[in-house]
Design a protein around this motif. Structure first.
Motif, mmCIF file in Angstrom:
data_model
loop_
_atom_site.group_PDB
_atom_site.id
_atom_site.type_symbol
_atom_site.label_atom_id
_atom_site.label_comp_id
_atom_site.label_asym_id
_atom_site.label_seq_id
_atom_site.Cartn_x
_atom_site.Cartn_y
_atom_site.Cartn_z
ATOM 1 N N GLU A 66 39.843 37.574 39.472
ATOM 2 C CA GLU A 66 40.802 36.630 38.912
ATOM 3 C C GLU A 66 42.176 37.430 38.391
ATOM 4 O O GLU A 66 43.044 36.995 38.406
ATOM 5 C CB GLU A 66 40.117 35.705 38.096
ATOM 6 N N GLN A 83 44.002 38.987 41.006
ATOM 7 C CA GLN A 83 44.837 37.864 41.786
ATOM 8 C C GLN A 83 46.014 37.400 40.868
ATOM 9 O O GLN A 83 47.127 37.230 41.584
ATOM 10 C CB GLN A 83 43.817 36.740 42.274
ATOM 11 N N ASN A 84 45.711 37.215 39.664
ATOM 12 C CA ASN A 84 46.886 36.607 38.796
ATOM 13 C C ASN A 84 47.697 37.409 38.234
ATOM 14 O O ASN A 84 48.814 36.867 37.637
ATOM 15 C CB ASN A 84 45.965 35.552 37.804
ATOM 16 N N LYS A 139 43.267 41.681 48.478
ATOM 17 C CA LYS A 139 43.615 40.592 48.133
ATOM 18 C C LYS A 139 44.272 39.635 48.959
ATOM 19 O O LYS A 139 45.067 40.049 49.826
ATOM 20 C CB LYS A 139 44.659 40.858 46.988
#
Length: 171
Positions: free
Chosen positions: A110, A113-114, A169
């Motif tokens: 997470e 990704q963020n 990703k």
């Protein structure tokens, strides 16, 4: 017991060393032996996270004991600047199969990704003999990318293979 995760810092070095030695002392724990987990290795692990890598720890809220950690670092050549490699995940042997490793992996992914637009690939190696671990990695989105035969020499002198795996990703 309630668990929370956070990024590791230099102040966590002793806890990380203790965790890693505990895991390495068990059969099938880490490839690295207990005596190879010295202050230089731990400093390199923490320093790697400070240089563009990631190091996340799982802590018991009540005691602040480090019960798990996931770390990865960027390889040196600029051509690999989009990669996190040498991923290591470890959960204290007494706390395995309680969802801690999954939580660490999900928090790690997470975060990538963020918050990490610079990262598009994460790499790890898994022992061929640990099919449960490989299945877990696949369940959190990694895929097998080959096989390194005869790569790990066990303490008894026999050999086993390593499975390179990667998470890409999504775009």
């Amino acid at each position: 017991m309630e668990i929370y995760t956070r990024f590791l810092t230099n102040d966590d070095s002793m806890k990380l060393a203790e965790l890693y030695r505990g895991i390495a002392s068990r059969r099938g724990g880490f490839v690295r032996s207990e005596d190879e987990i010295d202050s230089t290795y731990i400093e390199k692990t923490i320093r790697g996270s400070e240089r563009g890598g990631i190091a996340i720890g799982a802590f018991e809220r009540s005691s602040e004991n480090l019960v798990g950690a996931i770390t990865a670092r960027k390889p040196r050549p600029k051509a690999f600047d989009h990669v996190l490699s040498d991923l290591i995940i470890g959960v204290h042997p007494d706390r395995q199969s309680q969802g801690i490793g999954r939580r660490l992996f999900l928090d790690f992914i997470e975060h990538v990704q963020n918050n990490r637009t610079d990262i598009s690939r994460v790499e790890l190696m898994a022992r061929d003999s640990n099919q449960r671990q490989i299945a877990f990695y696949e369940a959190v989105g990694f895929r097998r990318e080959g096989f390194f035969e005869h790569r790990i020499r066990r303490p008894d002198g026999t050999f086993e293979g390593d499975v390179p795996m990667a998470w890409i990703k999504p775009e």
